[in-house]
Design a protein around this motif. Sequence first.
Motif, PDB file in Angstrom:
ATOM      1  N   ILE A   5       0.870  -1.172   0.000  1.00 49.89           N
ATOM      2  CA  ILE A   5       0.000   0.000   0.000  1.00 49.89           C
ATOM      3  C   ILE A   5       0.907   1.222   0.000  1.00 49.89           C
ATOM      4  N   ARG A   6       0.573   2.186  -0.856  1.00 50.50           N
ATOM      5  CA  ARG A   6       1.344   3.428  -0.904  1.00 50.50           C
ATOM      6  C   ARG A   6       0.405   4.581  -1.209  1.00 50.50           C
ATOM      7  N   PRO A   7       0.824   5.802  -0.870  1.00 50.71           N
ATOM      8  CA  PRO A   7       0.014   6.969  -1.237  1.00 50.71           C
ATOM      9  C   PRO A   7      -0.049   7.098  -2.758  1.00 50.71           C
ATOM     10  N   ALA A   8      -1.212   7.476  -3.250  1.00 54.45           N
ATOM     11  CA  ALA A   8      -1.371   7.695  -4.688  1.00 54.45           C
ATOM     12  C   ALA A   8      -0.744   9.024  -5.074  1.00 54.45           C
ATOM     13  N   GLY A   9      -0.265   9.082  -6.298  1.00 53.71           N
ATOM     14  CA  GLY A   9       0.269  10.326  -6.847  1.00 53.71           C
ATOM     15  C   GLY A   9      -0.551  10.761  -8.039  1.00 53.71           C
ATOM     16  N   ASP A  10      -0.301  11.951  -8.513  1.00 50.33           N
ATOM     17  CA  ASP A  10      -1.040  12.463  -9.671  1.00 50.33           C
ATOM     18  C   ASP A  10      -0.889  11.560 -10.889  1.00 50.33           C
ATOM     19  N   VAL A  40     -19.026   3.062 -18.853  1.00 48.13           N
ATOM     20  CA  VAL A  40     -17.712   2.899 -18.223  1.00 48.13           C
ATOM     21  C   VAL A  40     -16.790   4.068 -18.579  1.00 48.13           C
ATOM     22  N   ASP A  41     -16.810   4.517 -19.820  1.00 46.30           N
ATOM     23  CA  ASP A  41     -15.976   5.663 -20.199  1.00 46.30           C
ATOM     24  C   ASP A  41     -16.464   6.940 -19.515  1.00 46.30           C
ATOM     25  N   ARG A  42     -17.760   7.122 -19.424  1.00 50.20           N
ATOM     26  CA  ARG A  42     -18.305   8.287 -18.719  1.00 50.20           C
ATOM     27  C   ARG A  42     -17.867   8.280 -17.257  1.00 50.20           C
ATOM     28  N   MET A  43     -17.934   7.102 -16.645  1.00 49.21           N
ATOM     29  CA  MET A  43     -17.538   6.987 -15.242  1.00 49.21           C
ATOM     30  C   MET A  43     -16.040   7.248 -15.083  1.00 49.21           C
ATOM     31  N   ARG A  44     -15.238   6.774 -16.027  1.00 51.94           N
ATOM     32  CA  ARG A  44     -13.797   7.042 -15.970  1.00 51.94           C
ATOM     33  C   ARG A  44     -13.534   8.539 -15.992  1.00 51.94           C
ATOM     34  N   ARG A  45     -14.230   9.264 -16.864  1.00 50.94           N
ATOM     35  CA  ARG A  45     -14.062  10.722 -16.937  1.00 50.94           C
ATOM     36  C   ARG A  45     -14.534  11.387 -15.646  1.00 50.94           C
ATOM     37  N   TYR A  46     -15.637  10.898 -15.100  1.00 53.32           N
ATOM     38  CA  TYR A  46     -16.139  11.439 -13.825  1.00 53.32           C
ATOM     39  C   TYR A  46     -15.109  11.228 -12.714  1.00 53.32           C
ATOM     40  N   TYR A  47     -14.621   9.996 -12.571  1.00 52.47           N
ATOM     41  CA  TYR A  47     -13.663   9.705 -11.494  1.00 52.47           C
ATOM     42  C   TYR A  47     -12.346  10.450 -11.695  1.00 52.47           C
ATOM     43  N   THR A  48     -11.920  10.614 -12.936  1.00 50.05           N
ATOM     44  CA  THR A  48     -10.695  11.383 -13.190  1.00 50.05           C
ATOM     45  C   THR A  48     -10.849  12.801 -12.653  1.00 50.05           C
ATOM     46  N   THR A  49     -11.956  13.433 -12.981  1.00 51.59           N
ATOM     47  CA  THR A  49     -12.212  14.806 -12.521  1.00 51.59           C
ATOM     48  C   THR A  49     -12.379  14.857 -11.011  1.00 51.59           C
ATOM     49  N   ASP A  50     -13.140  13.926 -10.464  1.00 52.38           N
ATOM     50  CA  ASP A  50     -13.394  13.908  -9.024  1.00 52.38           C
ATOM     51  C   ASP A  50     -12.094  13.704  -8.234  1.00 52.38           C
ATOM     52  N   LEU A  51     -11.272  12.782  -8.675  1.00 52.52           N
ATOM     53  CA  LEU A  51      -9.991  12.558  -7.992  1.00 52.52           C
ATOM     54  C   LEU A  51      -9.103  13.792  -8.099  1.00 52.52           C
ATOM     55  N   ARG A  52      -8.981  14.328  -9.305  1.00 51.52           N
ATOM     56  CA  ARG A  52      -8.069  15.457  -9.541  1.00 51.52           C
ATOM     57  C   ARG A  52      -8.493  16.718  -8.781  1.00 51.52           C
ATOM     58  N   LEU A  53      -9.785  17.033  -8.789  1.00 55.82           N
ATOM     59  CA  LEU A  53     -10.250  18.292  -8.204  1.00 55.82           C
ATOM     60  C   LEU A  53     -10.590  18.190  -6.718  1.00 55.82           C
ATOM     61  N   ASN A  54     -11.044  17.034  -6.278  1.00 56.18           N
ATOM     62  CA  ASN A  54     -11.552  16.929  -4.915  1.00 56.18           C
ATOM     63  C   ASN A  54     -10.698  16.065  -3.987  1.00 56.18           C
ATOM     64  N   HIS A  55     -10.462  14.845  -4.365  1.00 53.64           N
ATOM     65  CA  HIS A  55      -9.858  13.909  -3.422  1.00 53.64           C
ATOM     66  C   HIS A  55      -8.345  14.003  -3.300  1.00 53.64           C
ATOM     67  N   MET A  56      -7.649  14.139  -4.403  1.00 49.48           N
ATOM     68  CA  MET A  56      -6.187  14.207  -4.314  1.00 49.48           C
ATOM     69  C   MET A  56      -5.732  15.448  -3.538  1.00 49.48           C
ATOM     70  N   PRO A  57      -6.299  16.627  -3.792  1.00 44.39           N
ATOM     71  CA  PRO A  57      -5.835  17.798  -3.042  1.00 44.39           C
ATOM     72  C   PRO A  57      -6.245  17.805  -1.568  1.00 44.39           C
ATOM     73  N   GLY A  59      -7.782  14.994   0.360  1.00 44.11           N
ATOM     74  CA  GLY A  59      -7.948  13.780   1.134  1.00 44.11           C
ATOM     75  C   GLY A  59      -6.709  12.924   1.170  1.00 44.11           C
ATOM     76  N   VAL A  60      -6.929  11.691   1.532  1.00 47.08           N
ATOM     77  CA  VAL A  60      -5.882  10.688   1.530  1.00 47.08           C
ATOM     78  C   VAL A  60      -6.321   9.619   0.542  1.00 47.08           C
ATOM     79  N   VAL A  61      -5.511   9.406  -0.468  1.00 45.76           N
ATOM     80  CA  VAL A  61      -5.803   8.401  -1.475  1.00 45.76           C
ATOM     81  C   VAL A  61      -4.641   7.417  -1.480  1.00 45.76           C
ATOM     82  N   ASP A  62      -4.958   6.148  -1.267  1.00 44.37           N
ATOM     83  CA  ASP A  62      -3.945   5.100  -1.251  1.00 44.37           C
ATOM     84  C   ASP A  62      -4.230   4.103  -2.365  1.00 44.37           C
ATOM     85  N   VAL A  63      -3.165   3.489  -2.855  1.00 41.43           N
ATOM     86  CA  VAL A  63      -3.313   2.429  -3.849  1.00 41.43           C
ATOM     87  C   VAL A  63      -2.646   1.167  -3.321  1.00 41.43           C
ATOM     88  N   ALA A  64      -3.232   0.033  -3.702  1.00 41.01           N
ATOM     89  CA  ALA A  64      -2.616  -1.269  -3.459  1.00 41.01           C
ATOM     90  C   ALA A  64      -1.916  -1.650  -4.753  1.00 41.01           C
TER      91      ALA A  64
END
Length: 133
Positions: A5-10, A40-57, A59-64
């Motif tokens: 497990i590690r912190p996610a990066g941009d 699925v492509d619409r959701m990918r675009r949604y999650y890309t925006t949501d992660l970039r604008l809201n969660h990465m700046p 919150g705490v985002v971790d990846v396995a």
Amino acid sequence: MATTIRPAGDDDIDTMARLLARAFRSDPVMQHIVPTAGRVDRMRRYYTTDLRLNHMPAGVVDVAVADDTIVGVAVWDPPQSGDRSIRQSLRALPTLVSVLGLRLPAAIEARRRFDEAHPREPHWYMCLLATVP
């Protein structure tokens, strides 16, 4: 195969968005708010925006990671992160309109209901948790 497990990066945002879109493609809420065509492509675009604008700046985002491949993602929002600014919301609006189309009012209503159900006291919130199927 060892998993770490590690912190996610941009640089991980695209991979995380793809993983989240695959994991949540059958989720009843997402089926309700995201149009069927190209879901699925619409959701990918949604999650890309949501992660970039809201969660990465904010919150705490971790990846396995296993064998240099992201196999899971955990997205935590810190206390008071639900109080997003108008500016943040406006930055996401073009993507939301593109992704949700005529389902945007249903998404706004779903968000209102989620916000209504959240505890009022400060708390960490696990917003998303997904693994490779």
